[in-house]
Design a protein around this motif. Structure first.
Motif, PDB file in Angstrom:
ATOM      1  N   ILE A  70       0.839  -1.201   0.000  1.00 37.98           N
ATOM      2  CA  ILE A  70       0.000   0.000   0.000  1.00 37.98           C
ATOM      3  C   ILE A  70       0.876   1.254   0.000  1.00 37.98           C
ATOM      4  CG2 ILE A  70      -1.784   1.291   1.253  1.00 37.98           C
ATOM      5  CD1 ILE A  70      -2.628  -1.422  -0.200  1.00 37.98           C
ATOM      6  N   ASN A  71       1.963   1.237   0.775  1.00 34.39           N
ATOM      7  CA  ASN A  71       2.858   2.400   0.799  1.00 34.39           C
ATOM      8  C   ASN A  71       3.455   2.685  -0.579  1.00 34.39           C
ATOM      9  OD1 ASN A  71       2.373   2.787   3.499  1.00 34.39           O
ATOM     10  ND2 ASN A  71       4.400   2.147   4.177  1.00 34.39           N
ATOM     11  N   SER A  72       3.701   1.640  -1.366  1.00 32.56           N
ATOM     12  CA  SER A  72       4.296   1.857  -2.681  1.00 32.56           C
ATOM     13  C   SER A  72       3.256   2.079  -3.783  1.00 32.56           C
ATOM     14  CB  SER A  72       5.212   0.687  -3.054  1.00 32.56           C
ATOM     15  OG  SER A  72       4.481  -0.500  -3.191  1.00 32.56           O
ATOM     16  N   GLU A  73       2.057   1.515  -3.659  1.00 32.22           N
ATOM     17  CA  GLU A  73       1.044   1.643  -4.714  1.00 32.22           C
ATOM     18  C   GLU A  73       0.276   2.963  -4.675  1.00 32.22           C
ATOM     19  OE1 GLU A  73      -1.629  -1.695  -4.523  1.00 32.22           O
ATOM     20  OE2 GLU A  73      -0.130  -3.087  -5.294  1.00 32.22           O
ATOM     21  N   ILE A  74       0.018   3.482  -3.486  1.00 31.46           N
ATOM     22  CA  ILE A  74      -0.782   4.691  -3.367  1.00 31.46           C
ATOM     23  C   ILE A  74       0.122   5.916  -3.457  1.00 31.46           C
ATOM     24  CG2 ILE A  74      -2.383   5.994  -1.873  1.00 31.46           C
ATOM     25  CD1 ILE A  74      -3.528   3.354  -3.082  1.00 31.46           C
ATOM     26  N   ILE A  75      -0.257   6.858  -4.292  1.00 30.30           N
ATOM     27  CA  ILE A  75       0.504   8.093  -4.480  1.00 30.30           C
ATOM     28  C   ILE A  75       0.078   9.081  -3.398  1.00 30.30           C
ATOM     29  CG2 ILE A  75       0.929  10.032  -6.051  1.00 30.30           C
ATOM     30  CD1 ILE A  75       0.063   8.001  -8.319  1.00 30.30           C
ATOM     31  N   PRO A  76       1.041   9.653  -2.653  1.00 31.68           N
ATOM     32  CA  PRO A  76       0.654  10.612  -1.614  1.00 31.68           C
ATOM     33  C   PRO A  76       0.164  11.938  -2.210  1.00 31.68           C
ATOM     34  CG  PRO A  76       3.055  10.329  -1.669  1.00 31.68           C
ATOM     35  CD  PRO A  76       2.477   9.395  -2.682  1.00 31.68           C
TER      36      PRO A  76
ATOM     37  N   LEU B  46     -11.062  14.693   4.016  1.00 29.21           N
ATOM     38  CA  LEU B  46     -12.016  13.700   3.532  1.00 29.21           C
ATOM     39  C   LEU B  46     -11.390  12.324   3.699  1.00 29.21           C
ATOM     40  CD1 LEU B  46     -14.764  13.150   2.102  1.00 29.21           C
ATOM     41  CD2 LEU B  46     -13.453  13.004  -0.004  1.00 29.21           C
ATOM     42  N   TRP B  47     -11.949  11.535   4.606  1.00 22.41           N
ATOM     43  CA  TRP B  47     -11.449  10.176   4.849  1.00 22.41           C
ATOM     44  C   TRP B  47     -12.158   9.235   3.889  1.00 22.41           C
ATOM     45  CZ3 TRP B  47      -9.824   8.496  10.332  1.00 22.41           C
ATOM     46  CH2 TRP B  47      -9.150   9.537  10.983  1.00 22.41           C
ATOM     47  N   THR B  48     -11.372   8.487   3.120  1.00 21.02           N
ATOM     48  CA  THR B  48     -11.947   7.564   2.154  1.00 21.02           C
ATOM     49  C   THR B  48     -10.936   6.475   1.800  1.00 21.02           C
ATOM     50  OG1 THR B  48     -13.206   7.436   0.091  1.00 21.02           O
ATOM     51  CG2 THR B  48     -11.258   8.856   0.072  1.00 21.02           C
ATOM     52  N   PHE B  49     -11.390   5.485   1.047  1.00 17.90           N
ATOM     53  CA  PHE B  49     -10.505   4.426   0.575  1.00 17.90           C
ATOM     54  C   PHE B  49      -9.847   4.894  -0.720  1.00 17.90           C
ATOM     55  CE2 PHE B  49     -13.699   2.094   3.062  1.00 17.90           C
ATOM     56  CZ  PHE B  49     -12.855   1.486   3.967  1.00 17.90           C
ATOM     57  N   PRO B  50      -8.526   4.943  -0.761  1.00 14.74           N
ATOM     58  CA  PRO B  50      -7.863   5.429  -1.964  1.00 14.74           C
ATOM     59  C   PRO B  50      -7.834   4.374  -3.067  1.00 14.74           C
ATOM     60  CG  PRO B  50      -6.230   4.710  -0.380  1.00 14.74           C
ATOM     61  CD  PRO B  50      -7.588   4.574   0.290  1.00 14.74           C
ATOM     62  N   GLU B  51      -7.911   4.839  -4.295  1.00 14.33           N
ATOM     63  CA  GLU B  51      -7.762   3.936  -5.435  1.00 14.33           C
ATOM     64  C   GLU B  51      -6.373   4.093  -6.047  1.00 14.33           C
ATOM     65  OE1 GLU B  51     -11.037   4.317  -8.141  1.00 14.33           O
ATOM     66  OE2 GLU B  51     -12.486   4.168  -6.508  1.00 14.33           O
ATOM     67  N   ILE B  52      -5.954   5.332  -6.228  1.00 11.40           N
ATOM     68  CA  ILE B  52      -4.649   5.608  -6.822  1.00 11.40           C
ATOM     69  C   ILE B  52      -3.814   6.497  -5.896  1.00 11.40           C
ATOM     70  CG2 ILE B  52      -3.469   6.736  -8.752  1.00 11.40           C
ATOM     71  CD1 ILE B  52      -5.958   6.018 -10.459  1.00 11.40           C
ATOM     72  N   ALA B  53      -4.487   7.465  -5.262  1.00  9.62           N
ATOM     73  CA  ALA B  53      -3.789   8.438  -4.429  1.00  9.62           C
ATOM     74  C   ALA B  53      -4.592   8.708  -3.167  1.00  9.62           C
ATOM     75  CB  ALA B  53      -3.580   9.733  -5.217  1.00  9.62           C
ATOM     76  N   GLY B  54      -3.897   9.202  -2.143  1.00  8.00           N
ATOM     77  CA  GLY B  54      -4.574   9.541  -0.898  1.00  8.00           C
ATOM     78  C   GLY B  54      -3.600  10.123   0.102  1.00  8.00           C
ATOM     79  N   ASP B  55      -4.140  10.506   1.250  1.00 11.17           N
ATOM     80  CA  ASP B  55      -3.272  10.994   2.320  1.00 11.17           C
ATOM     81  C   ASP B  55      -3.250   9.979   3.457  1.00 11.17           C
ATOM     82  OD1 ASP B  55      -5.753  11.513   3.471  1.00 11.17           O
ATOM     83  OD2 ASP B  55      -5.424  13.655   3.719  1.00 11.17           O
ATOM     84  N   CYS B  56      -2.638  10.352   4.565  1.00 12.89           N
ATOM     85  CA  CYS B  56      -2.306   9.380   5.609  1.00 12.89           C
ATOM     86  C   CYS B  56      -3.479   8.519   6.073  1.00 12.89           C
ATOM     87  CB  CYS B  56      -1.643  10.082   6.793  1.00 12.89           C
ATOM     88  SG  CYS B  56      -2.607  11.406   7.561  1.00 12.89           S
ATOM     89  N   GLU B  57      -4.626   9.137   6.338  1.00 13.32           N
ATOM     90  CA  GLU B  57      -5.732   8.316   6.844  1.00 13.32           C
ATOM     91  C   GLU B  57      -6.281   7.378   5.779  1.00 13.32           C
ATOM     92  OE1 GLU B  57      -7.691  11.915   5.178  1.00 13.32           O
ATOM     93  OE2 GLU B  57      -6.110  11.717   6.665  1.00 13.32           O
TER      94      GLU B  57
ATOM     95  N   TYR C 159      -4.415   5.800   3.522  1.00 13.57           N
ATOM     96  CA  TYR C 159      -3.517   4.641   3.587  1.00 13.57           C
ATOM     97  C   TYR C 159      -3.951   3.719   4.737  1.00 13.57           C
ATOM     98  CZ  TYR C 159       0.201   6.755   0.632  1.00 13.57           C
ATOM     99  OH  TYR C 159       0.948   7.293  -0.388  1.00 13.57           O
ATOM    100  N   ALA C 160      -4.174   4.319   5.924  1.00 12.34           N
ATOM    101  CA  ALA C 160      -4.537   3.531   7.108  1.00 12.34           C
ATOM    102  C   ALA C 160      -5.870   2.816   6.913  1.00 12.34           C
ATOM    103  CB  ALA C 160      -4.582   4.430   8.345  1.00 12.34           C
ATOM    104  N   LEU C 161      -6.852   3.499   6.330  1.00 15.45           N
ATOM    105  CA  LEU C 161      -8.157   2.878   6.082  1.00 15.45           C
ATOM    106  C   LEU C 161      -8.033   1.673   5.145  1.00 15.45           C
ATOM    107  CD1 LEU C 161     -10.328   6.085   5.679  1.00 15.45           C
ATOM    108  CD2 LEU C 161     -10.719   4.281   7.385  1.00 15.45           C
ATOM    109  N   LEU C 162      -7.243   1.818   4.090  1.00 10.20           N
ATOM    110  CA  LEU C 162      -7.088   0.726   3.134  1.00 10.20           C
ATOM    111  C   LEU C 162      -6.353  -0.458   3.765  1.00 10.20           C
ATOM    112  CD1 LEU C 162      -7.558  -0.365   0.319  1.00 10.20           C
ATOM    113  CD2 LEU C 162      -5.474   0.845  -0.429  1.00 10.20           C
ATOM    114  N   LYS C 163      -5.299  -0.193   4.512  1.00  8.56           N
ATOM    115  CA  LYS C 163      -4.574  -1.276   5.188  1.00  8.56           C
ATOM    116  C   LYS C 163      -5.503  -1.998   6.159  1.00  8.56           C
ATOM    117  CE  LYS C 163      -0.183   1.169   4.876  1.00  8.56           C
ATOM    118  NZ  LYS C 163       0.902   1.847   5.611  1.00  8.56           N
ATOM    119  N   ARG C 164      -6.303  -1.234   6.900  1.00 10.44           N
ATOM    120  CA  ARG C 164      -7.245  -1.828   7.855  1.00 10.44           C
ATOM    121  C   ARG C 164      -8.216  -2.755   7.129  1.00 10.44           C
ATOM    122  NH1 ARG C 164     -12.285  -0.966  10.372  1.00 10.44           N
ATOM    123  NH2 ARG C 164     -12.191  -1.478  12.592  1.00 10.44           N
ATOM    124  N   ARG C 165      -8.799  -2.258   6.061  1.00 12.33           N
ATOM    125  CA  ARG C 165      -9.779  -3.050   5.313  1.00 12.33           C
ATOM    126  C   ARG C 165      -9.165  -4.351   4.793  1.00 12.33           C
ATOM    127  NH1 ARG C 165     -13.234  -0.693   0.331  1.00 12.33           N
ATOM    128  NH2 ARG C 165     -14.988  -0.684   1.762  1.00 12.33           N
TER     129      ARG C 165
END
Length: 181
Positions: free
Chosen positions: A56-62, A74-85, A87-93
């Motif tokens: 996830i750290n390498s696939e998602i663009i910050p 805005l907290w959401t599940f990233p598809e291509i890019a996202g910020d810190c939360e 990343y955390a939401l996607l890893k959790r899921r």
């Protein structure tokens, strides 16, 4: 690798971004039906945790929420890019849905960085202590070894919509003669 468990305090307000996230993703924020004790990790599970963190750290663009959505938060599940939360939401899921971890053991966590900025990471509760998965650090590491962070709060292990304060790790207090524990 051994870590200390976090010292959990009183209930606190959830981050506003998480509150808004829970309105949209109700299933992600439900009371945890069967809270479990800390996760016992096999070598295979530990390898999966590290692999998911790396992937996830390498696939998602910050990118910031302002860059992506024109909003400050805005907290959401990233598809291509996202910020810190994100990343955390996607890893959790992924850890819950694909690896079978209990939701009571993969908890969104808010810290303050040295520069005073808020930052979201994921805490993994295990029988070996609590570890963090962080988009700003390549390794999964013990929470008390995550230098440069002041731990503020995390999700409750009993209710994914509720948050609790976090105590600071450190040595036990030294008691003087005649003082009470």
């Amino acid at each position: 690798m051994q870590a200390q468990p976090m010292e959990i305090g009183d209930p606190v307000m959830s981050p506003i971004g998480h509150f808004e996230f829970c309105k949209k993703w109700r299933d992600e924020c439900a009371r945890i039906a069967e809270p479990s004790g800390p996760e016992a990790l096999s070598e295979a599970a530990w390898a999966a945790v590290r692999q998911i963190n790396d992937r996830i750290n390498s696939e998602i663009i910050p990118k910031t929420d302002l860059e992506l959505f024109g909003k400050d938060e805005l907290w959401t599940f990233p598809e291509i890019a996202g910020d810190c939360e994100d990343y955390a939401l996607l890893k959790r899921r992924i850890l819950i849905e694909e690896q079978g971890f209990s939701p009571s053991n993969v908890l969104l966590t808010v810290v303050k960085r040295r520069n005073g900025e808020g930052h979201a990471i994921l805490t993994l509760r295990t029988t070996e202590g609590d570890f963090v998965l962080d988009n700003l650090h390549p390794a999964v590491r013990p929470w008390d070894a995550a230098k440069g962070y002041k731990f503020i709060k995390r999700q409750s292990s009993e209710n994914a919509a509720a948050w609790v304060s976090i105590g600071v790790p450190g040595p036990a207090p030294v008691l003087s003669a005649g003082s009470k524990p």
